[in-house]
Design an enzyme around this catalytic site. Structure first.
Site, short mmCIF file in Angstrom:
data_model
loop_
_atom_site.label_atom_id
_atom_site.label_comp_id
_atom_site.label_asym_id
_atom_site.label_seq_id
_atom_site.Cartn_x
_atom_site.Cartn_y
_atom_site.Cartn_z
N VAL A 141 -9.36 0.45 18.29
CA VAL A 141 -8.68 1.54 18.93
C VAL A 141 -8.15 1.73 20.39
CG1 VAL A 141 -8.37 4.17 18.72
CG2 VAL A 141 -9.40 2.89 16.93
N GLY A 142 -9.43 1.21 21.35
CA GLY A 142 -9.39 1.12 22.59
C GLY A 142 -8.15 0.12 23.07
N TYR A 199 -24.48 5.47 8.41
CA TYR A 199 -23.24 5.70 9.38
C TYR A 199 -22.71 7.12 9.35
CZ TYR A 199 -18.34 4.88 11.30
OH TYR A 199 -17.36 5.39 12.33
N ASN A 225 -8.80 5.16 7.36
CA ASN A 225 -9.25 3.71 7.46
C ASN A 225 -8.01 3.12 8.60
OD1 ASN A 225 -9.60 0.85 6.93
ND2 ASN A 225 -10.49 1.44 5.10
N PRO A 239 -10.31 9.96 11.94
CA PRO A 239 -9.17 9.25 11.16
C PRO A 239 -9.59 8.56 10.00
CG PRO A 239 -10.08 8.09 13.17
CD PRO A 239 -10.98 9.33 12.84
P1 GDP Z 1 -13.86 2.28 3.21
O1 GDP Z 1 -12.35 2.54 3.15
O2 GDP Z 1 -14.66 2.95 4.25
O3 GDP Z 1 -14.44 2.18 1.82
O4 GDP Z 1 -13.87 0.67 3.68
P2 GDP Z 1 -13.38 -0.70 3.80
O5 GDP Z 1 -12.12 -0.89 4.61
O6 GDP Z 1 -14.37 -1.59 3.66
O7 GDP Z 1 -12.74 -0.77 2.19
C1 GDP Z 1 -13.49 -0.99 1.03
C2 GDP Z 1 -12.77 -0.90 -0.25
O8 GDP Z 1 -11.79 -2.33 -0.12
C3 GDP Z 1 -13.53 -1.10 -1.30
O9 GDP Z 1 -12.89 -0.47 -2.74
C4 GDP Z 1 -13.76 -2.69 -1.36
O10 GDP Z 1 -13.95 -3.13 -3.11
C5 GDP Z 1 -12.22 -3.14 -1.34
N1 GDP Z 1 -12.25 -4.31 -0.83
C6 GDP Z 1 -11.63 -5.72 -1.35
N2 GDP Z 1 -11.81 -6.83 -0.61
C7 GDP Z 1 -12.45 -6.46 0.59
C8 GDP Z 1 -13.18 -7.23 1.52
O11 GDP Z 1 -12.95 -8.44 1.57
N3 GDP Z 1 -13.71 -6.38 2.45
C9 GDP Z 1 -14.04 -5.22 2.39
N4 GDP Z 1 -14.67 -4.41 3.19
N5 GDP Z 1 -13.51 -4.26 1.30
C10 GDP Z 1 -12.86 -4.85 0.36
#
Ligand code: GDP
Length: 313
Positions: A13-14, A135, A164, A162
């Protein structure tokens, strides 16, 4: 000229604020603080840095952050490091009597068991999802801390929430990253090696994604125009919510590798959804145009390819 200190200034973001900063160059002197300039885990260093730079405004983005899998594996660091950083930054901002501080929360810290869409007032109404409780509680306490300073000392500390975030300059680490950067990197490697592009989980969970430059513009709006001290959700509209499977398809298509997409259903899905309402933001900004996810993903992948040797990974 007012000084704006951005903690976490070289992160996702920065860096986006830096990208859009041209239009503000006659108004503000921006300082993009990163971990080599000052250790925010150490209070004397933090205070000394604030005294030396005398910020008028602080945009507090520095945090130990990561995707679902990093949160599940490191609950202690996610709680402890974020608590310490937040205590130090908020205290230093108070002592320096900054005009305004913006602190960054996230929709992933909201109660798990909740009626959708999430609104600002739901933040403390129940425990967060177990996958990221370290977190989540550190960020909830950040909000309580801001609120307490505002109440007791009349500070002007406001929390933004925010959804994701994704975009250039993100962390593309295969294990720790959020889903979009992780999948961009995975797809790139799969194509290089002629192996399947494997997405964790079922692909059914839903998310609202915000492009980092949109968020940067929204943050500058909060700095200049948002005069409440109550938190505000910064998110795309509810109808822009999209499944992980669909995001994976856009990424695979962009790499021209969509025939090789597979789902590893033994991996966690995390929360099914966390739909957030941006009603409050829309009340002030009915016409703000969020970047369409296809374009945001495409631009992020172009940046990723151009910068591959030097990206965080
Ligand atoms: P969240 O939005 O806070 O849950 O965090 P993430 O950006 O890590 O998104 C997680 C979601 O994406 C979950 O449903 C995971 O199963 C899916 N996902 C699929 N592949 C990946 C991957 O390679 N990395 C991560 N972080 N999430 C994944």
């Amino acid at each position: 000229m007012k000084t704006v200190l951005i903690t976490g200034g070289t992160g996702l973001v920065g860096s986006a604020i830096k990208t859009i900063s041209e239009q503000y160059k006659n108004k503000y002197h921006f300082i993009y603080l990163n971990r080599n300039d000052c250790n925010l885990m150490n209070y004397p260093s933090t205070l000394a840095y604030f005294i030396k730079n005398k910020p008028n405004f602080v945009i507090h983005l520095a945090a130990n952050v990561g995707g679902l899998f990093k949160n599940m594996e490191n609950p202690v660091q996610m709680l402890e490091e974020n608590l310490v950083i937040n205590l130090n930054v908020i205290k230093a901002a108070h002592i320096l009597k900054v005009d305004k501080l913006i602190a960054c929360l996230s929709t992933c810290i909201f109660p798990d068991n909740i009626t959708y869409p999430i609104s600002e007032k739901d933040l403390h109404n129940g425990p967060p999802h177990t996958s990221n409780e370290g977190y989540a509680y550190s960020k909830r306490i950040l909000q309580t801390l801001c609120n307490s300073y505002n109440k007791q000392y009349g500070d002007n500390f406001v929390c933004i929430i925010p959804t994701n975030i994704y975009g250039p300059y993100d962390n593309f680490n295969l294990d720790d990253a959020h889903v979009i950067p992780a999948l961009i990197h995975k797809c790139y490697i799969a194509k290089e090696n002629n192996t399947p592009f494997i997405v964790s989980g079922t692909g059914t969970p839903l998310r609202q994604f915000i492009y980092s430059e949109d968020l940067a513009r929204n943050i500058m709006w909060v700095l200049e125009e948002y005069n409440e001290t109550e938190p505000i959700i910064l998110s795309t509209d509810e109808q822009d919510e999209i499944s992980i499977g669909c995001v994976a398809k856009y990424i695979a298509k962009e790499f021209d590798y969509d025939a090789y997409l597979e789902f590893d259903t033994t991996k966690s899905d995390g929360q099914y959804k966390k739909t957030a309402s941006n009603e409050k933001f829309r009340k002030y900004n009915p016409a703000f145009n969020f970047t369409k996810i296809e374009k945001g993903i495409s631009d992020t992948i172009s940046w990723f390819k151009q910068n591959y040797p030097n990206i965080r990974k």
